[in-house]
Scaffold this motif. Structure first.
Motif, PDB file in Angstrom:
ATOM      1  N   PHE A 171       0.802  -1.216   0.000  1.00  0.00           N
ATOM      2  CA  PHE A 171       0.000   0.000   0.000  1.00  0.00           C
ATOM      3  C   PHE A 171       0.837   1.269   0.000  1.00  0.00           C
ATOM      4  CE2 PHE A 171      -2.587  -3.393   1.785  1.00  0.00           C
ATOM      5  CZ  PHE A 171      -3.610  -3.379   0.864  1.00  0.00           C
ATOM      6  N   THR A 172       2.146   1.152  -0.184  1.00  0.00           N
ATOM      7  CA  THR A 172       2.971   2.353  -0.322  1.00  0.00           C
ATOM      8  C   THR A 172       2.928   2.881  -1.737  1.00  0.00           C
ATOM      9  OG1 THR A 172       4.938   1.035  -0.758  1.00  0.00           O
ATOM     10  CG2 THR A 172       4.531   1.655   1.533  1.00  0.00           C
ATOM     11  N   ASN A 173       2.520   2.061  -2.683  1.00  0.00           N
ATOM     12  CA  ASN A 173       2.436   2.460  -4.078  1.00  0.00           C
ATOM     13  C   ASN A 173       1.008   2.222  -4.565  1.00  0.00           C
ATOM     14  OD1 ASN A 173       2.477   2.546  -6.900  1.00  0.00           O
ATOM     15  ND2 ASN A 173       4.597   1.842  -6.986  1.00  0.00           N
ATOM     16  N   ARG A 174       0.397   3.244  -5.105  1.00  0.00           N
ATOM     17  CA  ARG A 174      -1.000   3.161  -5.538  1.00  0.00           C
ATOM     18  C   ARG A 174      -1.207   2.090  -6.605  1.00  0.00           C
ATOM     19  NH1 ARG A 174      -3.041   8.598  -8.125  1.00  0.00           N
ATOM     20  NH2 ARG A 174      -1.737   9.175  -6.417  1.00  0.00           N
ATOM     21  N   TRP A 175      -0.300   2.012  -7.579  1.00  0.00           N
ATOM     22  CA  TRP A 175      -0.463   1.060  -8.675  1.00  0.00           C
ATOM     23  C   TRP A 175      -0.251  -0.369  -8.203  1.00  0.00           C
ATOM     24  CZ3 TRP A 175      -3.197   2.990 -12.221  1.00  0.00           C
ATOM     25  CH2 TRP A 175      -3.117   4.338 -12.503  1.00  0.00           C
ATOM     26  N   LEU A 176       0.664  -0.560  -7.279  1.00  0.00           N
ATOM     27  CA  LEU A 176       0.873  -1.894  -6.720  1.00  0.00           C
ATOM     28  C   LEU A 176      -0.353  -2.330  -5.920  1.00  0.00           C
ATOM     29  CD1 LEU A 176       2.805  -4.246  -6.454  1.00  0.00           C
ATOM     30  CD2 LEU A 176       3.785  -3.132  -4.450  1.00  0.00           C
ATOM     31  N   ALA A 177      -0.968  -1.382  -5.199  1.00  0.00           N
ATOM     32  CA  ALA A 177      -2.178  -1.693  -4.438  1.00  0.00           C
ATOM     33  C   ALA A 177      -3.324  -2.070  -5.380  1.00  0.00           C
ATOM     34  CB  ALA A 177      -2.571  -0.513  -3.563  1.00  0.00           C
ATOM     35  N   LEU A 178      -3.461  -1.331  -6.489  1.00  0.00           N
ATOM     36  CA  LEU A 178      -4.507  -1.658  -7.460  1.00  0.00           C
ATOM     37  C   LEU A 178      -4.256  -3.011  -8.115  1.00  0.00           C
ATOM     38  CD1 LEU A 178      -5.098   1.792  -9.164  1.00  0.00           C
ATOM     39  CD2 LEU A 178      -6.685   0.531  -7.712  1.00  0.00           C
ATOM     40  N   LEU A 179      -3.014  -3.305  -8.411  1.00  0.00           N
ATOM     41  CA  LEU A 179      -2.673  -4.599  -8.989  1.00  0.00           C
ATOM     42  C   LEU A 179      -2.966  -5.726  -8.007  1.00  0.00           C
ATOM     43  CD1 LEU A 179      -1.461  -6.020 -11.439  1.00  0.00           C
ATOM     44  CD2 LEU A 179       0.781  -5.765 -10.376  1.00  0.00           C
ATOM     45  N   TRP A 180      -2.641  -5.515  -6.748  1.00  0.00           N
ATOM     46  CA  TRP A 180      -2.909  -6.511  -5.708  1.00  0.00           C
ATOM     47  C   TRP A 180      -4.418  -6.738  -5.571  1.00  0.00           C
ATOM     48  CZ3 TRP A 180      -5.413  -5.893  -0.937  1.00  0.00           C
ATOM     49  CH2 TRP A 180      -5.310  -6.992  -0.086  1.00  0.00           C
TER      50      TRP A 180
END
Length: 73
Positions: A10-19
Motif C-alpha cells: 500500500f505504499t504504491n498506488r499502482w501496486l495496491a490496485l494490482l494486488w
C-alpha cells in the motif's frame, strides 16, 4: 508466502490496485459463475419434482390459513 512484505503493497498506488485486482480475479476464479437458466425452465421442488400452479396455490392457501389462525393481518 509472499515474496515481499504486505505493508509495502500500500505504499504504491499502482501496486495496491494490482494486488486488489489479483484478489478479485482469484475470488471470481474460485467462486465461478452460475450457469444461465433457460427462460422456459420448469419450476421444481427440493427433490427435483415439477411443481404445478395448483401446488403453489395450495401452499399459498395453507400459509394464509396459518396466518389467520395466529392472528396476523
Amino acid at each position: 508466502m509472499f515474496p515481499f512484505r504486505l505493508s509495502r503493497i500500500f505504499t504504491n498506488r499502482w501496486l495496491a490496485l494490482l494486488w486488489a485486482a489479483g484478489i478479485c480475479w482469484m475470488a471470481a476464479d474460485v467462486a465461478g459463475t452460475a450457469p444461465d437458466k433457460p427462460d422456459n425452465a420448469a419450476v421444481t421442488d427440493a427433490t427435483g419434482a415439477p411443481v404445478s400452479k395448483d401446488d403453489i396455490a395450495a401452499l399459498q392457501h395453507a400459509v394464509e390459513d396459518l396466518e389467520k389462525r395466529q392472528g396476523h393481518p
